[in-house]
Design an enzyme around this catalytic site. Structure first.
Site, PDB file in Angstrom:
ATOM      1  CD  GLU A 296     -25.927 -44.107 -56.141  1.00  0.00           C
ATOM      2  OE1 GLU A 296     -25.701 -43.630 -57.036  1.00  0.00           O
ATOM      3  OE2 GLU A 296     -27.151 -44.153 -55.427  1.00  0.00           O
TER       4      GLU A 296
ATOM      5  N   GLY B 214     -29.194 -52.226 -37.330  1.00  0.00           N
ATOM      6  CA  GLY B 214     -28.234 -51.580 -37.856  1.00  0.00           C
ATOM      7  C   GLY B 214     -29.042 -50.219 -38.871  1.00  0.00           C
TER       8      GLY B 214
ATOM      9  N   GLY C 256     -28.719 -50.446 -44.063  1.00  0.00           N
ATOM     10  CA  GLY C 256     -27.976 -51.536 -43.479  1.00  0.00           C
ATOM     11  C   GLY C 256     -26.530 -51.606 -44.013  1.00  0.00           C
TER      12      GLY C 256
ATOM     13  CE  LYS D 103     -31.468 -41.487 -46.152  1.00  0.00           C
ATOM     14  NZ  LYS D 103     -32.285 -42.640 -45.576  1.00  0.00           N
TER      15      LYS D 103
ATOM     16  CB  ILE E 227     -31.265 -47.906 -54.522  1.00  0.00           C
ATOM     17  CG1 ILE E 227     -32.503 -48.756 -53.464  1.00  0.00           C
ATOM     18  CG2 ILE E 227     -32.238 -47.717 -55.806  1.00  0.00           C
ATOM     19  CD1 ILE E 227     -33.641 -48.304 -52.939  1.00  0.00           C
TER      20      ILE E 227
HETATM   21  N1  HSE Z   1     -31.381 -44.678 -41.215  1.00  0.00           N
HETATM   22  C1  HSE Z   1     -31.070 -44.371 -42.595  1.00  0.00           C
HETATM   23  C2  HSE Z   1     -32.490 -45.317 -42.806  1.00  0.00           C
HETATM   24  C3  HSE Z   1     -30.044 -45.081 -42.956  1.00  0.00           C
HETATM   25  O1  HSE Z   1     -32.872 -45.877 -41.959  1.00  0.00           O
HETATM   26  O2  HSE Z   1     -32.913 -45.055 -43.846  1.00  0.00           O
HETATM   27  C4  HSE Z   1     -29.750 -45.023 -44.223  1.00  0.00           C
HETATM   28  O3  HSE Z   1     -29.672 -43.776 -44.700  1.00  0.00           O
END
Ligand code: HSE
Length: 403
Positions: free
Chosen positions: A124, A182, A297, A200, A131
Site C-alpha cells: 500500500e 523528509g 512524509g 508508481k 492514501i
Molecule cells: N519521494 C517520494 C515522494 C516519497 O516525494 O512522493 C513517497 O513515495
C-alpha cells in the site's frame, strides 16, 4: 502473540515503529490478538531511541527466527531489499513494503513467490504515501474494468511545483526544503526526473491491467526543465502544471507515462497542492473516483505500512490479482498516444496567424511577453511533433494537457 520485524529504521521505518506503538492497543483490538515488534534491522545504532534494544544488524536473525510471521521492508533501493524480501517469502513469512522500486521492478516475481508459499506481499505504501489506493484496487473495483488512472504520484515534485507557481520560488531552494521535510528520496534525482512517479505508475498499471511494464522503459519526463515562466504561461491560459503519472489502454495495449501536464481549473487534480497526491481512477461501472491525501512524509507513509501489517495479522488478506511481465505486444506505441497540448511559441505578433494555419482552431490563444500560448485539439504524439516542426517558429514550451 504475533511477532513482527521491521527492515530499515529511516524515516518510514521509524514512523512505522511509532504508529504501531502509539496505537498498539487500538490495533490489537482490531486484529483480535497481541503483537510485538521483535526486531528492527538497520546498519546503524540508535542509542537514544526507545527502540534501541530491538536493533539488529544481521538479516539472518530475522530470517531464521520461526516466530516472525510478518516483516515490513522499508529499506529503499532494489538491493538488498529485493533479496531479503524473496528470502523471507520463501521462508513462509509475509512481507509488506513501502519500496516502490522493488515492487515496480520485481513485483511479478515476488507476488508469485508469495502465492507459492502461502503468504502475502502487500505494498500500500509504495504508491500515494498515506492514501489508500492499492487496497481499493485490490478490493473495491473488483466489479469494474478500470479504463485509466491519472494522478499526482510524487509529493516532492508537487511541493516544488506548488511553491514555484505560488511564490515564483527557485527550484533548488524548494528542493532543499522538501529534503528537510523528509519527502524526497535519498537521491532526489528520482523525484525530480520522474522515475519515482514512473515506478508508481507501473505499479498502478499492473494493478489495473495485470501487466507490469519496465519502469525504466516507459516514457518519463520530470520537472527539471519546467521554469516559473512555463507555470506563468499555463496560468495565463487557466491551467496549472502538475507532474502526472498516467496509465490507460490503447487498442488493448497499455500506455504508461510520466510527464508534466497542464491541468485545467475544473479538473479535481488542479487543486492538489504541496506534498499532497491526487489519483483519479476511471472505471466502466463506477465512473471516476478520486483519491486524495498526503503523498509522502513519515507518519502518513508509516500509516499505510502499518495498515498492510494489520490486514495480514488479522488473517483477512485479499491479495493482488496475478501480474505478468508485459511483452512487446502488450505495450502501446507511444507515438500514437493522443492528447491536447499547451504550446507556447515565440512568434512576432504580425505572424501569429501562421500558427492557426498549422494547428487549426484552438481553445485559447493569447499574446504574453511577445509569446503566444494556446491549446491544440487532440492529436497523437507523432502528429503534434510533426506540426511543431512545420510551424517554423521557435517553440518555447510544450506541456501535454490532462483532460
Ligand atoms: N519521494 C517520494 C515522494 C516519497 O516525494 O512522493 C513517497 O513515495
Amino acid at each position: 502473540m504475533i511477532s513482527t520485524a521491521l527492515l530499515g529504521f529511516g524515516i518510514v521505518g521509524s514512523g512505522t515503529a511509532e504508529v504501531l506503538t502509539r496505537n498498539q492497543a487500538l490495533i490489537e483490538s482490531r486484529i483480535g490478538d497481541s503483537f510485538r515488534i521483535r526486531y528492527i534491522l538497520d546498519l546503524r545504532e540508535f542509542p537514544d531511541s526507545p527502540f534501541a534494544p530491538l536493533i539488529v544488524h544481521d538479516f539472518n536473525t530475522i530470517l531464521n527466527d520461526p516466530e516472525i510471521s510478518v516483516v515490513a521492508e522499508m529499506m529503499g533501493g532494489s538491493h538488498p531489499a529485493y533479496d531479503f524480501t524473496k528470502a523471507l517469502l520463501m521462508a513462509g513469512k509475509s512481507v509488506v513494503t513501502s519500496n516502490k522500486e522493488v515492487v515496480a521492478n520485481f513485483g511479478t516475481e515476488l507476488l508469485q513467490i508469495a502465492r507459492e508459499n502461502g503468504v502475502h506481499y502487500l505494498f500500500e505504501a509504495s504508491v500515494g504515501g498515506g492514501i489508500p489506493i492499492i487496497s481499493p484496487l485490490r478490493k473495491d473495483f473488483s466489479s469494474n474494468r478500470i479504463t485509466a488512472i491519472s494522478g499526482i504520484l510524487n509529493g516532492t515534485t508537487n511541493y516544488i511545483l506548488t511553491r514555484m507557481k505560488n511564490e515564483g520560488a527557485a527550484f533548488d531552494d524548494v528542493l532543499r526544503d522538501a529534503q528537510r521535510l523528509g519527502y524526497a528520496e535519498r537521491n532526489p534525482a528520482a523525484d525530480v526526473e520522474g522515475l519515482d512517479a514512473a515506478r508508481k505508475t507501473v505499479i498502478l498499471a499492473a494493478m489495473a491491467f495485470g501487466k507490469r511494464l519496465d519502469p525504466n522503459a516507459i516514457h518519463c519526463e520530470g520537472i527539471t526543465n519546467i521554469t516559473p515562466e512555463d507555470c506563468a504561461y499555463a496560468e495565463s491560459a487557466g491551467y496549472a502544471i502538475k507532474l502526472i503519472g498516467h496509465t490507460s489502454l490503447m487498442d488493448g495495449r497499455v500506455v504508461a507515462m510520466v510527464s508534466p501536464r497542464a491541468v485545467r481549473a475544473d479538473n479535481p487534480i488542479y487543486g492538489v497542492n504541496d506534498v499532497f497526491n491526487g489519483i483519479l481512477v476511471e472505471a466502466d461501472m463506477v465512473g471516476k473516483v478520486m483519491f486524495y491525501g498526503p503523498g509522502a512524509g513519515k507518519l502518513p507513509t508509516a500509516s499505510a505500512v502499518a495498515a498492510d501489517m494489520i490486514e495480514i495479522m488479522s488473517g483477512r488478506t485479499v491479495d493482488a490479482a496475478e501480474w505478468t511481465d508485459a511483452g512487446t505486444d502488450d505495450i502501446a506505441d507511444f507515438d500514437g498516444y493522443v492528447c491536447r497540448s499547451l504550446l507556447t511559441f515565440d512568434v512576432p505578433k504580425e505572424q501569429a496567424a501562421g500558427l492557426r494555419a498549422v494547428f487549426g482552431a484552438s481553445d485559447y490563444f493569447t499574446g504574453r511577453n511577445g509569446k503566444h500560448t494556446f491549446v491544440t485539439k487532440p492529436m497523437s504524439e507523432a502528429e503534434t511533433l510533426a506540426r511543431i516542426a512545420s510551424a517554423g517558429f521557435p517553440l518555447v514550451s510544450r506541456i501535454r494537457v490532462l483532460d
